[in-house]
Design an enzyme around this catalytic site. Structure first.
Site, PDB file in Angstrom:
ATOM      1  N   THR A 147       0.822  -1.207   0.000  1.00  0.00           N
ATOM      2  CA  THR A 147       0.000   0.000   0.000  1.00  0.00           C
ATOM      3  C   THR A 147       0.862   1.265   0.000  1.00  0.00           C
ATOM      4  O   THR A 147       1.904   1.309   0.640  1.00  0.00           O
ATOM      5  CB  THR A 147      -0.890  -0.009   1.254  1.00  0.00           C
ATOM      6  OG1 THR A 147      -1.673  -1.193   1.220  1.00  0.00           O
ATOM      7  CG2 THR A 147      -1.798   1.193   1.311  1.00  0.00           C
ATOM      8  N   GLY A 186       2.601  -2.833   8.357  1.00  0.00           N
ATOM      9  CA  GLY A 186       2.943  -3.190   9.721  1.00  0.00           C
ATOM     10  C   GLY A 186       4.378  -3.662   9.798  1.00  0.00           C
ATOM     11  O   GLY A 186       4.931  -4.174   8.811  1.00  0.00           O
ATOM     12  N   GLU A 429      -6.729  -6.112   2.961  1.00  0.00           N
ATOM     13  CA  GLU A 429      -6.879  -7.276   2.068  1.00  0.00           C
ATOM     14  C   GLU A 429      -8.037  -7.085   1.095  1.00  0.00           C
ATOM     15  O   GLU A 429      -8.768  -8.014   0.794  1.00  0.00           O
ATOM     16  CB  GLU A 429      -7.088  -8.567   2.880  1.00  0.00           C
ATOM     17  CG  GLU A 429      -6.027  -8.871   3.903  1.00  0.00           C
ATOM     18  CD  GLU A 429      -4.658  -9.116   3.276  1.00  0.00           C
ATOM     19  OE1 GLU A 429      -4.602  -9.492   2.104  1.00  0.00           O
ATOM     20  OE2 GLU A 429      -3.655  -8.890   3.974  1.00  0.00           O
TER      21      GLU A 429
END
Lengths: 670, 670
Positions: A147, A186, A429
């Site tokens: 992303t 993350g 997702e």
């Protein structure tokens, strides 16, 4: 073990004891059912106990921590998790269960969930040999940077580029714009030493689309960011305080050619681009991830509804007609309507999740044998189900919070933390609306192809051209809604009608002056409705099949049948307009569904507490003053508050700092 | 002023500039409309500017603060607020607007919103003379302690007691049980020196029900809690970090007789209890508080939808059919369906709120003249509207968050903070379900009395026995749904049918063997539906009347008419099953409503940005990287992240503390 064994001996409030004593359910059998079998259930309990008994994993102070303290705590837990994982040699399923028990998201989790699987799934044997030992031994820690600041679900829009330089046999990774900055990943912020980067591959000026690369971010000596790498945390979020969601900017960072993953596409030393033989296999992984979101949606809702149900039985509010103590909140019909369908939903999601995971593993093995037949249907359905289930979960958690009145707003309830923990599932997702529309494209394709039912998978057979079209629901009594055939047929009819409406709008749009894409766009709201109806059907069907093929008997079986019916009937009253479309149901039939709904509420009410007990969350993991197994809610709310950081001093520092001057202005100041 | 004037000169992204340039709306006229007139609008802008220009009120670092830092910050702002209030001599409306601009809840706000009004409303002239000057001069700070650990909305269940001791002419205040602990009261934890306590009055062993008392909590010398007083903070919450929601236990605390508020009930020195002459007047205050929740619900949703709308125009995602840049997210029909009805809702709530406040003031003046005729209807409707509007607001804020994709989860979006700021409105001042049922009791009473329409207030005239009952909706074209008469009649028909269903279930229950209260309980789910339908009608009606009686003309008027219709038509598709009850609408008519809905989405889409601009939130107050007026979203997300506490060091302390040992295990450790 201590925690678990003492359950029955401990203090328990009268309200909960009475409910449990009156139950005719076999709770441990239900737990086994929800855990997908005895072996898994036993293992799950052992792993939960390991977490409960380890002081490093204690959640007792979690709600008092600042975000930065949470990060420190989550890192401490990460290191312990890795120790345990090595020590006990967890397989992936055990590792998943152990992390579920830890509850908080660990900053190293992306390493295990995405970094290693990418090496395995997309690396050549040589690449695997190089990177896997380092990764598995935690000599390096990896993130997964896909992303971007300006780009999410639409992968082809990514701006990060990897330009091949044949003269040095290197790729040059670059973030050419601000919006190309990798964002949200993350583990990337302060934990990772390496990361997978998804970037558009450019060779000799030709854009070959998104590919994956491995890039080192930080020195293995002292963890400082490498030259030309800008990396850090994206700042505070709603939840996930312990996770360092990060950003990454690369200023023409050079990596050797063998750091592009080349199991599928390849770049030869001279820059020749070799396309992959089959593209479909990549679908498999997505189906896996989405199935796991369905499972975890069930878990999230099960936690929330355990809390709200127990507390609603303990909590008394309002005048009793008999002059006794105040009414237990759970005895209000309005409270039952809030919570009991959510208990049913929690079971439905858990069980559909297991069902999907099973199908996924089965199809994975078909794929190994080169059979891709089932993949399109599974891929399409899993997209929509991820959206449907993650939304059901989060909507339900919020409803549980509201059902707890004022105390639901306290962190001590556990509910705010559960919400912010599961909320990202609606976006990650694949954003939910986008996923619904992926399912819709598949439904549209099948419906407009007018295939016979023999050409269709079971879940979508109702779209067949020769599907027996029941014009009107035959229901004449409320009782009939307890029949699975009646309920499932109603859901099929509704879904088929919603697909027909959307399909008609699309066709009419195309026939008018609209472009292909405008016609699609102007039918998408109807398609989301259709897709939702389809997924709702699949979940109900999956819930029923699991119950019917289970070895549950007696009260347990009867109660699971009731929960299936409650889930189904509740959906009919909630979406009554859709079931009434084209006159499939009349307003009288919907009224009968409502009668049956209220009657099922009375039935399920009696076993509400045992039903949530069967989810089997130890108090230490549920971490809720309201949801305690013993129901000693108020004592623990009170004790918890005493320990709050703000109560460290009887007179808070703000008094000297601000209030004193206002309450007792000195002469000088005046 | 600077911030405001520069708006047009500043940088603005192309996407937003284009929308604004293409607009045919007169934005400042719309702003005046939403602000309820020119005078108020001007004053509101001045007060907003005062807040924006004062560095003490800056929100720039709000999202980085820990809860304890937020408390410190909110206290600092409180002191400044009091200074400004004194300096500029705010009236209550100005004070309210100023606090709205400050945005964060101030720990002293209960002092002004509940403590002083209680003295004024329930104190005798002597009590007012004693306490008001102290309170107004902030020599004391007061809280309002009503809710208990075990008791919320059901007031008669309170356990705190005040026993009169005639021998010493004192009340003895006591918390006899753990659940009697006062809980949740704002300002009580560490700020207040005094508090209003609601306790059951006991005289000579007779329970006289809940009354209000004033109790000193802390020393005016050094702020230490007084003997027999246990006071503190209830611990961290979902939001409201700057507020010290507190607890209070009293161990037989003695206060003089004149510290019971005696404007209504009185206790004479010898212990004689004198009942109040009229009880109704107390209703007035509740109506006021609930009306203000309607207004603030509109404000909360307006903030959220401003952010989501602007960002959806700036944000591009997905392939363009024309080969140009990616599609603006707002051009997806699914995004329009999420946001545009929320813009309409934000207008509807703001305007209904103003309408309710006006009615409230008017009825307050009727009450002064001894006329209580309108009070029951207003009280009943305001209960339901509080529930309806607070829920619409919070549901809408969450939808806005989801509509912003991943970035909606970042605190930088502003949306999580808006949600947790407004969420308590669903529970405080009467839990929503309980309030819906209060409205329902009134609807049931009217409906079962079978009064002629002349005997009924306007909002409920559709329940009259002689109400012309339109069996079928006459709609034949989508166009007809633009007619206010058609829409309002549909809403009346739906509400009347929902009332009829609930009433029938109640009557049948009573006729069967059920007790009165069981019959009521088993009809409550239907009553909540009925009450929701009634409130939905009232809001739509109020929105239409406000537009029709306004002096808006041209494009503004046309757009407001379109928003009314959008609000109404969206409700029909959302609750289509209810509109189809008893065949009032057919499934074909609902399909026409859906056609009209999609057509209105296209209309409103064009003016989406100007419509939210008209809410006129300065960037500094909106405090959202996504919702900026200039649309420079990504630059500010990026800049904001750089400043995050977690990025203070390039290598975070967790490396030395935890990671190093894992990545580079020393020989010794091995």
């Amino acid at each position: 073990m201590a925690a678990r064994q003492n359950k029955t001996e401990r203090f328990m409030v009268e309200e909960l004891r009475r409910e449990r004593e009156a139950s005719s359910l076999n709770i441990s059998e239900l737990t086994t059912f929800v855990d997908a079998g005895e072996m898994l259930s036993e293992r799950r309990k052992q792993l939960f106990d390991l977490v409960v008994e380890d002081p490093v994993f204690s959640m007792a102070d979690t709600y008092f921590m600042s975000r930065e303290e949470s990060f420190d705590d989550a890192m401490k837990k990460s290191v312990r998790f890795v120790q345990k994982k090595k020590e006990l040699d967890f397989d992936p399923v055990e590792s998943e269960i152990f992390k579920r028990a830890i509850t908080e998201v660990l900053p190293i989790s992306v390493h295990q969930d995405m970094f290693i699987p990418t090496i395995k799934g997309q690396g050549t044997p040589e690449q695997q040999e190089k990177w896997l030992p380092l990764a598995k031994d935690y000599k390096i820690i990896g993130a997964y940077a896909q992303t971007e600041l300006g780009h999410g679900t639409y992968l082809r829009g990514l701006e990060t580029i990897a330009t091949y330089d044949p003269s040095r046999q290197e790729f040059v990774l670059d973030s050419p714009t601000l919006t190309a900055t990798k964002w949200w990943s993350g583990t990337l912020g302060h934990t990772a030493t390496h990361t997978v980067v998804v970037a558009r591959l450019i060779i000799k000026g030709v854009d070959r689309g998104p590919h994956t690369f491995i890039v080192q971010l930080r020195s293995l000596e002292d963890h400082t960011p490498l030259p030309r790498i800008e990396v850090g945390d994206i700042g505070p979020k709603y939840g996930f305080f312990g996770m360092d969601n990060g950003f990454l900017r690369m200023d023409k960072v050079r990596i050797p050619r063998d750091q592009m993953f080349m199991k599928y596409s390849k770049v030869l030393p001279d820059g020749t681009f070799v396309k992959p033989p089959v593209a479909k296999a990549a679908y498999g992984t997505m189906v896996g991830v989405r199935s796991s979101i369905v499972v975890s949606s069930g878990q999230g809702l099960a936690r929330a509804v355990t809390i709200a149900t127990r507390y609603s039985v303990v909590r008394r509010q309002g005048e009793s007609s008999t002059g006794g103590p105040e009414v237990q909140v759970m005895d209000y019909q309005t409270q039952q309507l809030k919570l009991l369908p959510l208990i049913a939903t929690a079971y439905a999601l858990n069980i559909s999740g297991i069902d999907m995971m099973r199908t996924y593993y089965q199809i994975q093995s078909e794929i190994m044998d080169g059979n891709f037949d089932s993949l399109p249907e599974l891929h399409a359905t899993s997209s929509g189900l991820k959206a449907f289930c993650s939304y059901s979960c989060c909507e339900g958690i919020e409803l549980c919070r509201l059902a707890c009145g004022g105390h639901g707003y306290s962190l001590a309830s556990g509910l705010p933390s559960i919400f912010v923990r599961y909320a990202p599932a609606m976006t990650v997702e694949g954003e939910n609306t986008v996923l619904y529309l992926q399912t819709a494209r598949y439904l549209n394709k099948l419906y407009s192809q007018k295939l016979p039912s023999s050409g269709l998978a079971d879940n979508v057979a109702y779209l067949a051209s020769n599907y027996t079209f029941q014009k009107r629901s035959p229901v004449r009594t409320a009782q009939q809604f307890l029949d699975p055939h009646v309920l499932l047929e109603a859901y099929r009819q509704r879904a088929r009608r919603m697909v027909a409406i959307a399909s008609l709008r699309l066709t009419e749009g195309k026939r008018s002056s609209l472009s292909q894409s405008d016609a699609w766009n102007l039918s998408t709201c109807d398609w989301v409705t259709a897709s939702n109806a389809h997924c709702h059907y699949v979940v109900l069907k999956s819930f029923y099949s699991a119950v019917q093929s289970s070895d549950l008997t007696g009260s347990n079986r009867a109660m699971m049948d009731a929960l299936c019916a409650l889930y189904g009937v509740f959906g009919i009253t909630k979406y009554s307009g859709e079931f009434m479309t084209d006159g499939y149901m009349s307003s009288e039939q919907v009224a009968l569904a409502r009668d049956q709904l209220y009657s099922l509420l009375s039935t399920v009410r009696k076993e509400a507490v045992p039903l949530v007990d069967a989810f089997d969350f130890p108090d230490e993991i549920l971490n809720s003053a309201l949801g305690r197994y013993d129901g000693d809610v108020y004592t623990h709310l009170y004790k918890w508050a005493q320990r709050a950081p703000r109560n460290k001093k009887k007179v808070h520092d703000v008094y000297e700092k601000y209030l004193k001057g206002m309450l007792k202005p000195t002469k000088a100041k005046l």
